[in-house]
Design an enzyme around this catalytic site. Structure first.
Site, mmCIF file in Angstrom:
data_model
loop_
_atom_site.group_PDB
_atom_site.id
_atom_site.type_symbol
_atom_site.label_atom_id
_atom_site.label_comp_id
_atom_site.label_asym_id
_atom_site.label_seq_id
_atom_site.Cartn_x
_atom_site.Cartn_y
_atom_site.Cartn_z
ATOM 1 N N GLU A 170 0.811 -1.226 0.000
ATOM 2 C CA GLU A 170 0.000 0.000 0.000
ATOM 3 C C GLU A 170 0.842 1.273 0.000
ATOM 4 O OE1 GLU A 170 -2.986 -0.067 3.019
ATOM 5 O OE2 GLU A 170 -4.009 -1.778 2.152
ATOM 6 N N GLU A 382 -5.179 -8.646 0.713
ATOM 7 C CA GLU A 382 -5.914 -8.360 1.965
ATOM 8 C C GLU A 382 -7.390 -8.151 1.666
ATOM 9 O OE1 GLU A 382 -4.450 -5.109 4.416
ATOM 10 O OE2 GLU A 382 -2.384 -5.680 3.985
HETATM 11 C C1 BG6 Z 1 -4.287 -2.093 5.228
HETATM 12 C C2 BG6 Z 1 -2.945 -2.445 5.785
HETATM 13 O O1 BG6 Z 1 -4.320 -0.713 5.079
HETATM 14 O O2 BG6 Z 1 -5.418 -2.343 5.956
HETATM 15 C C3 BG6 Z 1 -2.982 -3.220 7.084
HETATM 16 O O3 BG6 Z 1 -2.128 -3.070 4.850
HETATM 17 C C4 BG6 Z 1 -4.112 -2.673 7.938
HETATM 18 O O4 BG6 Z 1 -1.727 -3.146 7.670
HETATM 19 C C5 BG6 Z 1 -5.406 -2.977 7.225
HETATM 20 O O5 BG6 Z 1 -4.150 -3.175 9.241
HETATM 21 C C6 BG6 Z 1 -6.638 -2.532 7.967
HETATM 22 O O6 BG6 Z 1 -6.549 -1.181 8.293
HETATM 23 P P1 BG6 Z 1 -6.778 -0.702 9.771
HETATM 24 O O7 BG6 Z 1 -6.509 0.760 9.759
HETATM 25 O O8 BG6 Z 1 -8.189 -1.001 10.094
HETATM 26 O O9 BG6 Z 1 -5.819 -1.477 10.607
#
Ligand code: BG6
Length: 485
Positions: A170, A382
């Site tokens: 990201e 993800e």
């Molecule tokens: C992505 C990242 O932005 O989303 C993760 O790669 C992150 O590291 C995930 O934890 C969820 O975002 P957040 O802010 O809810 O932890």
């Protein structure tokens, strides 16, 4: 498309789950590890929810064997995790730290022993603080050579064992939050010129790493993971359709076009030049970006939500509206760029407690768009739901909301596959609960509940209902997704 219906996922489909070093490992001063930008940033009062840090995180540093055993029992086919640069090079460069190497060798070997394909993220936001102190980290082009040297070390160490490499996680998020909204290190606000310069350095680091991997004989898969938030125009008013077009150029294609084609979107670059915030590009850089683009083998997608685009007047909202980091629904503010676009809420979608829209079809949309625009295979690196979970007295966690979220997203992914998109892997975020950068430990994503909150806890692991559900999805290679919940 209406007539499409998938019954099974491809035979070799990689059912996976993901994590990142800073969010799970802890042991921040153990095993010879150096300080990272995040180790420093979380110590600035007011930067994270209730001042939470990853000092201990969920103690994966000491419990990785237990965690990988749980993955194996689940039947996971791939595990995506990141290497902490500061464990390999505590000062970012120079002497290799053997204890750090041993730690990741043990993880990779244990994954392979359990028939889990390791998928390695080279950089998931934790930059050696020594490089920040020496030359400003990503702000200097010097970071490019140090990054490539670090990545080459990883290829030398594990190139034979690891077949999936993700260069940067990201890039769009760590640079936006780092240089535009001051929410991530280095905590700069509205530094637009530097934001684009930093991005150019990151693109060069990515590209030179991809080329180094091939030059070293790497035959595996390599690409970057992009936080893709696909957009819908608010309605058919041409101003709003154009706002979507602007948004896509500035917020999505700016990154994906460079990874896939090695070029910047023309309209966005013209806009930046007029505003005098375009990056300085050295002779030969564009050739390198182009060459690397022809060597990546997938587009990595982190998908959580879609957005809506509407015209934003010159006196309209800015990118600096409040973000919901507390889990109090309705506290996020509308953001946008004056004169260009804004992102109002989507009235057709439900939202999470952190005001993220829930849109399974958006995932299908991402895959279709990547397939049409780039023709690349896709790794969903993800996807998941951050939610409050409750540990019951009998140590069960009934997270039916997470099961519903994942089931609907996987059904949408199945449709994209049926429509011809080549999706190699799907990694949920995340395997265990972990530190959610700005949101502390209360925003949980895992299949495994970890008994810890902002103050501490036993760190014991408990399987949530979603653990058994995903186990069944994997066992049936997706067929169970089509049975009623
Ligand atoms: C992505 C990242 O932005 O989303 C993760 O790669 C992150 O590291 C995930 O934890 C969820 O975002 P957040 O802010 O809810 O932890």
């Amino acid at each position: 498309m209406e007539q499409m219906k998938v019954e099974r996922f491809p035979e070799d489909f990689l059912w996976g789950s993901a994590s990142a070093a800073y969010q799970i490992e802890g042991g921040y001063r153990e095993g010879g590890k150096g300080m990272s930008n995040w180790d420093a940033f979380v110590r600035i009062p007011g930067k994270t929810y209730k001042g939470t840090t990853g000092d201990l995180a969920v103690d994966h540093y000491h419990r990785y064997l237990e965690d990988i055993r749980l993955m194996a029992e689940m039947g996971l086919k791939t595990y995506r995790f990141s290497i902490a640069w500061t464990r390999i090079y505590p000062e970012g460069r120079g002497e290799i730290n053997q204890q750090g190497v041993d730690f990741y060798t043990a993880i990779i070997d244990e994954c392979l022993r359990q028939h889990i394909e390791p998928m390695v993220t080279i950089y998931h936001w934790d930059l050696p603080q020594a490089l920040v102190d020496a030359y400003g980290g990503w702000e200097s082009p010097q970071v490019i050579d140090d990054f490539v040297a670090y990545a080459k070390t990883l290829f030398r160490l594990w190139g034979q064992k690891v077949k999936y490499w993700i260069t940067l996680n990201e890039q769009n998020i760590f640079t936006s939050l780092g240089w535009l909204t001051a929410q991530h290190p280095p905590g700069k606000f509205d530094d637009q010129k530097m934001f684009y310069q930093v991005n150019h350095h990151a693109f060069m680091a990515h590209a030179k790493t991809v080329l180094a991997y091939r030059e070293m004989g790497g035959k595996g898969n390599i690409g970057a993971s992009f936080a893709y938030t696909p957009s819908y125009a608010l309605d058919c008013r041409p101003m709003n359709a154009m706002a979507k077009c602007n948004y896509d150029d500035l917020k999505n294609y700016w990154w994906m076009d460079v990874y896939a084609y090695g070029r910047y979107p023309i309209a966005a670059m013209t806009y930046l030049k007029k505003k005098n915030i375009a990056p300085v590009i050295q002779d030969g850089d564009m050739e390198i970006l182009k060459k690397a683009a022809s060597e990546i083998t997938f587009m990595g997608v982190n998908y959580y939500q879609s957005c809506v685009c509407e015209y934003n007047p010159m006196d309209g909202v800015t990118p600096y509206g409040e973000m919901n980091t507390t889990g109090v629904k309705g506290t996020a503010q509308v953001t946008g760029i004056p004169g260009i676009y804004k992102n109002p809420a989507n009235p057709y979608l439900l939202t999470t407690d952190w005001d993220w829209s829930i849109d399974p079809m958006g995932l299908q949309f991402c895959c279709r768009e990547i397939t049409s625009r780039y023709g690349l295979p896709i790794v969903i690196s993800e996807n998941g739901l951050g939610a409050f979970d409750k540990l019951e007295a009998d140590h069960r966690i009934h997270d039916d909301y997470r099961i519903a979220y994942l089931q609907h997203h996987l059904q949408a992914l199945g449709e994209a596959i049926e429509e011809g998109c080549r999706v190699i892997a799907y990694c949920t975020w995340s395997f265990t609960d972990l530190l959610s950068w700005l949101n502390g430990y209360q925003k949980r994503y895992g299949f495994i509940y970890v008994d810890r909150d902002e103050e501490g806890g036993t760190l014991d692991r408990y399987k949530k209902d979603s653990y058994y559900w995903y186990q069944n999805v994997i066992q049936t290679n997706g067929e169970s997704l089509y049975k009623l919940l």
